[in-house]
Scaffold this active site. Structure first.
Site, mmCIF file in Angstrom:
data_model
loop_
_atom_site.group_PDB
_atom_site.id
_atom_site.type_symbol
_atom_site.label_atom_id
_atom_site.label_comp_id
_atom_site.label_asym_id
_atom_site.label_seq_id
_atom_site.Cartn_x
_atom_site.Cartn_y
_atom_site.Cartn_z
ATOM 1 N N GLU A 21 84.416 64.627 -15.677
ATOM 2 C CA GLU A 21 84.025 64.021 -14.411
ATOM 3 C C GLU A 21 82.504 63.845 -14.375
ATOM 4 O O GLU A 21 81.791 64.439 -15.188
ATOM 5 C CB GLU A 21 84.460 64.938 -13.257
ATOM 6 C CG GLU A 21 85.972 65.155 -13.168
ATOM 7 C CD GLU A 21 86.688 64.016 -12.428
ATOM 8 O OE1 GLU A 21 86.132 62.899 -12.328
ATOM 9 O OE2 GLU A 21 87.804 64.258 -11.951
ATOM 10 N N HIS A 79 84.639 58.497 -15.264
ATOM 11 C CA HIS A 79 85.085 59.655 -16.053
ATOM 12 C C HIS A 79 85.840 59.220 -17.306
ATOM 13 O O HIS A 79 86.436 58.146 -17.348
ATOM 14 C CB HIS A 79 85.876 60.658 -15.202
ATOM 15 C CG HIS A 79 87.289 60.303 -14.860
ATOM 16 N ND1 HIS A 79 87.737 60.193 -13.561
ATOM 17 C CD2 HIS A 79 88.376 60.072 -15.634
ATOM 18 C CE1 HIS A 79 89.027 59.910 -13.565
ATOM 19 N NE2 HIS A 79 89.447 59.820 -14.812
ATOM 20 N N ASN A 119 85.209 56.224 -11.357
ATOM 21 C CA ASN A 119 83.928 56.931 -11.193
ATOM 22 C C ASN A 119 83.234 57.159 -12.540
ATOM 23 O O ASN A 119 82.281 57.916 -12.624
ATOM 24 C CB ASN A 119 84.134 58.267 -10.456
ATOM 25 C CG ASN A 119 84.999 59.247 -11.242
ATOM 26 O OD1 ASN A 119 85.445 58.955 -12.354
ATOM 27 N ND2 ASN A 119 85.253 60.410 -10.664
ATOM 28 N N ASP A 158 93.630 65.462 -22.653
ATOM 29 C CA ASP A 158 93.435 66.316 -21.488
ATOM 30 C C ASP A 158 94.784 66.683 -20.884
ATOM 31 O O ASP A 158 95.825 66.174 -21.312
ATOM 32 C CB ASP A 158 92.507 65.657 -20.441
ATOM 33 C CG ASP A 158 93.010 64.286 -19.966
ATOM 34 O OD1 ASP A 158 94.179 63.937 -20.225
ATOM 35 O OD2 ASP A 158 92.219 63.573 -19.327
HETATM 36 C C1 GLP Z 1 92.904 60.013 -15.621
HETATM 37 C C2 GLP Z 1 92.883 60.506 -17.060
HETATM 38 C C3 GLP Z 1 91.996 59.673 -17.913
HETATM 39 C C4 GLP Z 1 92.271 58.213 -17.636
HETATM 40 C C5 GLP Z 1 91.867 57.862 -16.232
HETATM 41 C C6 GLP Z 1 92.122 56.400 -15.838
HETATM 42 O O1 GLP Z 1 92.305 60.876 -14.726
HETATM 43 N N1 GLP Z 1 92.549 61.903 -17.180
HETATM 44 O O2 GLP Z 1 92.184 60.003 -19.276
HETATM 45 O O3 GLP Z 1 91.568 57.418 -18.534
HETATM 46 O O4 GLP Z 1 92.452 58.723 -15.317
HETATM 47 O O5 GLP Z 1 93.429 56.199 -15.452
HETATM 48 P P1 GLP Z 1 94.086 54.782 -15.178
HETATM 49 O O6 GLP Z 1 94.304 54.159 -16.516
HETATM 50 O O7 GLP Z 1 95.375 55.064 -14.477
HETATM 51 O O8 GLP Z 1 93.137 54.023 -14.354
#
Ligand code: GLP
Length: 249
Positions: free
Chosen positions: A142, A137, A135, A70
């Site tokens: 989302e 995602h 959440n 992404d």
């Molecule tokens: C972001 C990314 C995801 C990631 C998530 C969790 O929004 N787009 O690919 O898995 O957040 O992030 P973190 O590992 O910092 O909790």
């Protein structure tokens, strides 16, 4: 649940080591592997561990191609906070290639569809690493994203934008939109490795693994995959029920 593996390790450090083991085993077996990679705090330790192994000659990534799963939309490539900046900083591996969607693409929807097509042309993802948002995602899918969603332009939730505010230096600078592979695209990877660490992920992990499969928890669709491993530390696994814990290795 037969196709779902749950591995629980003690802490973040053990998670990084184990994730690096899984990636290195795959790359040793298939030096030209195509990987899907997430950003976020969770995989940073694993990426660092991969760098150590590469630097010391214990792993060779020179044939590996990586695709980010992404990116934000409405920023310049390399701007602080973007996924391209993240990978430049944290994925210090001599890969054959690393592809990240262009956050400045004018027609973002068309751009990310072409990006997903390029992944398919490259033979598809051998292994896709994933993180999970609090959440539920995955990538930028989302809550509300369906099982059949495809690569597309999305509107980010306030929660996700807040999560990224420090990297952009303020919430106002976090783009309102992102581009992401869809859930159906992620499910096409030959194997999935979901990483989660910390108590703040426990609720989402529990819902994704043990709750009903629902668009409200996009990660819950991962159970439809035939080869998915959830690699959790104790804190992230703390909301799992006895059944899942017993099934865990
Ligand atoms: C972001 C990314 C995801 C990631 C998530 C969790 O929004 N787009 O690919 O898995 O957040 O992030 P973190 O590992 O910092 O909790």
């Amino acid at each position: 649940m037969q196709s779902m593996r749950i591995e629980i390790v003690t802490d973040e450090e053990a998670l990084a080591t184990r994730a690096a083991d899984i990636v290195c085993d795959l790359v040793a077996a298939n030096p030209k592997a195509v990987l899907g990679l997430p950003t976020g705090a969770t995989p940073v330790g694993a990426y660092f561990e991969l760098k150590l192994r590469s630097d010391s000659g214990r792993a060779d990534f020179s044939g590996v191609t990586a695709f980010a799963i992404d990116e934000f939309s409405g920023a310049r490539r390399g701007d602080a906070g973007t996924n391209s900046a993240f990978f430049r900083q944290h994925l210090r591996l001599p890969l054959r290639a690393i592809h990240v969607p262009n956050p400045a693409a004018e027609n973002a929807d068309e751009h990310i569809r072409a990006y997903a097509a390029a992944i398919r042309r490259a033979g598809g993802l051998e292994l896709c690493l994933l993180g999970i948002g609090a959440n539920g995602h995955i990538a930028f899918n989302e809550p509300g994203a369906g099982r059949d969603s495809r690569a597309r332009l999305v509107i980010l939730t306030q929660e996700t934008r807040e999560q990224h505010a420090p990297a952009f230096s303020s919430i106002a600078r976090v783009p309102a939109r992102g581009v992401t592979l869809g859930i159906a695209d992620l499910l096409e990877a030959r194997a999935l490795l979901v990483l989660a660490s910390g108590a703040q992920k426990a609720g989402a992990v529990g819902r994704a693994i043990e709750g009903e499969a629902t668009d409200n928890v996009p990660a819950s669709w991962l159970r439809e995959h035939g080869d998915v491993t959830w690699l959790l530390d104790e804190a992230a696994a703390s909301a799992l029920g006895e059944r899942a814990r017993l099934a865990a290795t």
